[in-house]
Design a protein around this motif. Structure first.
Motif, PDB file in Angstrom:
ATOM      1  N   ALA A  76       0.932  -1.255  -0.063  1.00 48.50           N
ATOM      2  CA  ALA A  76       0.137   0.209   0.033  1.00 48.50           C
ATOM      3  C   ALA A  76       0.809   1.067   0.068  1.00 48.50           C
ATOM      4  N   GLN A  77       1.827   1.185   0.979  1.00 47.70           N
ATOM      5  CA  GLN A  77       2.914   2.374   0.963  1.00 47.70           C
ATOM      6  C   GLN A  77       3.559   2.818  -0.431  1.00 47.70           C
ATOM      7  N   LEU A  78       3.657   1.637  -1.417  1.00 50.04           N
ATOM      8  CA  LEU A  78       4.250   1.684  -2.791  1.00 50.04           C
ATOM      9  C   LEU A  78       3.041   2.554  -3.714  1.00 50.04           C
ATOM     10  N   GLY A  79       1.808   2.454  -3.245  1.00 47.77           N
ATOM     11  CA  GLY A  79       0.857   3.472  -4.267  1.00 47.77           C
ATOM     12  C   GLY A  79      -0.126   2.197  -4.829  1.00 47.77           C
ATOM     13  N   ILE A  80      -0.315   1.224  -4.226  1.00 48.22           N
ATOM     14  CA  ILE A  80      -1.437   0.489  -4.616  1.00 48.22           C
ATOM     15  C   ILE A  80      -2.474   0.296  -3.663  1.00 48.22           C
ATOM     16  N   THR A  81      -3.649   0.518  -4.222  1.00 45.61           N
ATOM     17  CA  THR A  81      -5.057   0.799  -3.407  1.00 45.61           C
ATOM     18  C   THR A  81      -6.195   0.051  -4.116  1.00 45.61           C
ATOM     19  N   ARG A  82      -7.026  -0.639  -3.169  1.00 46.99           N
ATOM     20  CA  ARG A  82      -8.138  -1.162  -3.784  1.00 46.99           C
ATOM     21  C   ARG A  82      -9.552  -0.986  -3.277  1.00 46.99           C
ATOM     22  N   THR A  83     -10.628  -1.157  -3.927  1.00 46.23           N
ATOM     23  CA  THR A  83     -11.688  -1.279  -3.371  1.00 46.23           C
ATOM     24  C   THR A  83     -12.210  -2.953  -3.318  1.00 46.23           C
ATOM     25  N   PHE A  84     -13.253  -3.010  -2.493  1.00 42.45           N
ATOM     26  CA  PHE A  84     -13.808  -4.387  -2.468  1.00 42.45           C
ATOM     27  C   PHE A  84     -15.207  -4.733  -2.977  1.00 42.45           C
ATOM     28  N   GLN A  85     -15.183  -5.948  -3.318  1.00 42.85           N
ATOM     29  CA  GLN A  85     -16.711  -6.361  -3.939  1.00 42.85           C
ATOM     30  C   GLN A  85     -17.894  -5.993  -2.818  1.00 42.85           C
ATOM     31  N   ASN A  86     -17.395  -6.511  -1.604  1.00 41.31           N
ATOM     32  CA  ASN A  86     -18.274  -5.933  -0.548  1.00 41.31           C
ATOM     33  C   ASN A  86     -17.802  -4.621   0.067  1.00 41.31           C
ATOM     34  N   ILE A  87     -18.771  -3.586   0.024  1.00 37.86           N
ATOM     35  CA  ILE A  87     -18.155  -2.234   0.439  1.00 37.86           C
ATOM     36  C   ILE A  87     -17.869  -2.064   1.848  1.00 37.86           C
ATOM     37  N   ARG A  88     -16.774  -1.458   1.988  1.00 40.08           N
ATOM     38  CA  ARG A  88     -16.095  -1.473   3.530  1.00 40.08           C
ATOM     39  C   ARG A  88     -16.049   0.245   3.778  1.00 40.08           C
ATOM     40  N   LEU A  89     -16.783   0.842   4.480  1.00 40.77           N
ATOM     41  CA  LEU A  89     -16.869   2.214   4.864  1.00 40.77           C
ATOM     42  C   LEU A  89     -17.051   2.030   6.403  1.00 40.77           C
ATOM     43  N   PHE A  90     -16.853   3.414   6.919  1.00 41.58           N
ATOM     44  CA  PHE A  90     -17.354   3.825   8.260  1.00 41.58           C
ATOM     45  C   PHE A  90     -18.776   4.226   8.160  1.00 41.58           C
ATOM     46  N   LYS A  91     -19.641   3.243   8.477  1.00 38.06           N
ATOM     47  CA  LYS A  91     -20.975   3.330   8.322  1.00 38.06           C
ATOM     48  C   LYS A  91     -21.595   4.549   9.049  1.00 38.06           C
ATOM     49  N   LYS A  92     -20.832   4.949  10.364  1.00 32.26           N
ATOM     50  CA  LYS A  92     -21.675   5.685  11.109  1.00 32.26           C
ATOM     51  C   LYS A  92     -21.064   6.797  11.004  1.00 32.26           C
ATOM     52  N   LEU A  93     -20.100   7.156  10.236  1.00 30.28           N
ATOM     53  CA  LEU A  93     -19.473   8.484   9.828  1.00 30.28           C
ATOM     54  C   LEU A  93     -20.189   9.082   8.423  1.00 30.28           C
ATOM     55  N   THR A  94     -20.153  10.275   8.422  1.00 32.98           N
ATOM     56  CA  THR A  94     -20.608  11.066   7.345  1.00 32.98           C
ATOM     57  C   THR A  94     -19.490  10.734   6.012  1.00 32.98           C
ATOM     58  N   ILE A  95     -20.157  11.338   4.908  1.00 29.47           N
ATOM     59  CA  ILE A  95     -19.122  11.334   3.757  1.00 29.47           C
ATOM     60  C   ILE A  95     -17.834  12.100   3.941  1.00 29.47           C
ATOM     61  N   ILE A 148     -24.725  10.459   6.613  1.00 31.10           N
ATOM     62  CA  ILE A 148     -24.282   9.218   7.258  1.00 31.10           C
ATOM     63  C   ILE A 148     -24.012   8.226   6.231  1.00 31.10           C
ATOM     64  N   ALA A 149     -22.735   7.534   5.989  1.00 28.71           N
ATOM     65  CA  ALA A 149     -22.677   6.516   5.143  1.00 28.71           C
ATOM     66  C   ALA A 149     -23.633   5.618   4.977  1.00 28.71           C
ATOM     67  N   ALA A 150     -24.287   4.922   6.108  1.00 27.79           N
ATOM     68  CA  ALA A 150     -25.053   3.994   5.996  1.00 27.79           C
ATOM     69  C   ALA A 150     -26.437   4.384   5.444  1.00 27.79           C
ATOM     70  N   ASN A 151     -26.798   5.557   5.230  1.00 28.27           N
ATOM     71  CA  ASN A 151     -27.924   6.008   4.725  1.00 28.27           C
ATOM     72  C   ASN A 151     -27.921   6.475   3.174  1.00 28.27           C
ATOM     73  N   LEU A 152     -26.558   6.213   2.776  1.00 24.70           N
ATOM     74  CA  LEU A 152     -26.511   6.280   1.099  1.00 24.70           C
ATOM     75  C   LEU A 152     -27.161   5.389   0.421  1.00 24.70           C
ATOM     76  N   PRO A 153     -27.727   5.657  -0.805  1.00 23.69           N
ATOM     77  CA  PRO A 153     -28.105   4.429  -1.583  1.00 23.69           C
ATOM     78  C   PRO A 153     -26.762   3.891  -2.101  1.00 23.69           C
ATOM     79  N   TYR A 154     -26.942   2.587  -2.677  1.00 25.35           N
ATOM     80  CA  TYR A 154     -26.092   1.622  -2.944  1.00 25.35           C
ATOM     81  C   TYR A 154     -24.766   2.447  -3.792  1.00 25.35           C
ATOM     82  N   GLY A 155     -25.196   3.048  -4.886  1.00 18.37           N
ATOM     83  CA  GLY A 155     -24.367   3.486  -5.794  1.00 18.37           C
ATOM     84  C   GLY A 155     -23.675   4.605  -5.223  1.00 18.37           C
ATOM     85  N   TRP A 156     -24.220   5.341  -4.309  1.00 21.46           N
ATOM     86  CA  TRP A 156     -23.393   6.516  -3.828  1.00 21.46           C
ATOM     87  C   TRP A 156     -22.393   6.085  -2.710  1.00 21.46           C
ATOM     88  N   GLN A 157     -22.684   4.907  -2.252  1.00 24.75           N
ATOM     89  CA  GLN A 157     -21.741   4.204  -1.362  1.00 24.75           C
ATOM     90  C   GLN A 157     -20.272   3.731  -2.188  1.00 24.75           C
TER      91      GLN A 157
END
Length: 257
Positions: A76-95, A148-157
């Protein structure tokens, strides 16, 4: 110039070969598609790139340097980042809070700077808040920043997850089924967004996706996997016309109907 290279990479789990002798190269600043039926080994390749899985044989090069054997945080420190098939957010925090938290990964002030709230701390905090604002604007999230992230529609998450990934200034961004759960209109907007991300951030992307319209619409080159083996590689048109690819997706009987 290639930013990523797979050279005869194999990954085995006991007696099962999940990926077998796979070779491919990803050109810098390109969008590379990775497709194949379920269980073909696509996500395994992402896990090998990011160090979650260790390579059984072969080597993975990033910017010409071997990375297999490194820990995930080192990669990751070299500059490689990923997203996941199952969304991983801090659901109780705002955007806003979700993106700002991700920006803190690149903060270079120490605990004493934070306690004293000195000039270095204030400068870094200002930079991170400005970057958060910029990312929200590019991703079309600025009008929703206090939701709050948990309240976003799926596409916006999904958009928020990509924004968080971009917050770490990646050189290579791995998108694992970014259109999963999206309707056709959301998928079309995502295609436009992916092009905008490349333009704005000068980032190379590898995309795993089952939505063929998206893959064919954004990728410079596409590789097809089947049962852990590389089946084909080429442009969108070459892949669409490849008989082996058609057979893998539709089955031999349908091809001869």
């Amino acid at each position: 110039m290639n930013i990523l290279e797979f050279n005869n990479v194999t990954k085995q789990f006991g007696g099962l070969t999940a990926v077998g002798n796979v070779d491919f190269q990803v050109a810098k600043d390109s969008i590379f598609g990775l497709i194949g039926p379920n269980g073909a080994g696509k996500t395994t390749i992402f896990n090998l790139i990011t160090g979650i899985y260790h390579v059984t044989e072969g080597e993975i090069l990033f910017e010409g340097k071997r990375i297999n054997g490194l820990q995930p945080y080192q990669i990751a420190q070299l500059g490689i980042t990923r997203t996941f098939q199952n969304i991983r957010l801090f659901k109780k925090l705002t955007i806003y809070e979700n993106i700002l938290t991700a920006c803190h990964e690149n903060g270079n002030y120490g605990i004493f700077d934070a306690i004293l709230r000195n000039g270095k701390y204030k400068k870094q905090e200002r930079i991170m808040h400005e970057k958060t604002q910029t990312l929200m604007e590019i991703m079309g999230l600025e009008d929703r920043k206090d939701i709050i992230a948990a309240n976003l529609p799926y596409g916006w998450q999904r958009r928020l997850e990509i924004a968080r990934a971009l917050a770490s200034n990646p050189k290579l961004l791995l998108l694992d089924e970014p259109a999963a759960g999206m309707n056709p209109d959301e998928t079309l907007k995502l295609m436009t967004l992916i092009h905008e991300i490349r333009k704005q951030f000068k980032v190379t992307m590898i995309v795993i996706e089952h939505h063929m319209d998206l893959i064919m619409g954004v990728c410079d080159k596409i590789m097809v996997l089947n049962f852990g083996q590389k089946l084909a590689e080429g442009t969108a048109q070459e892949i669409q016309e490849n008989k082996k690819v058609i057979e893998a997706y539709l089955g031999e009987e349908e091809m001869h109907c």
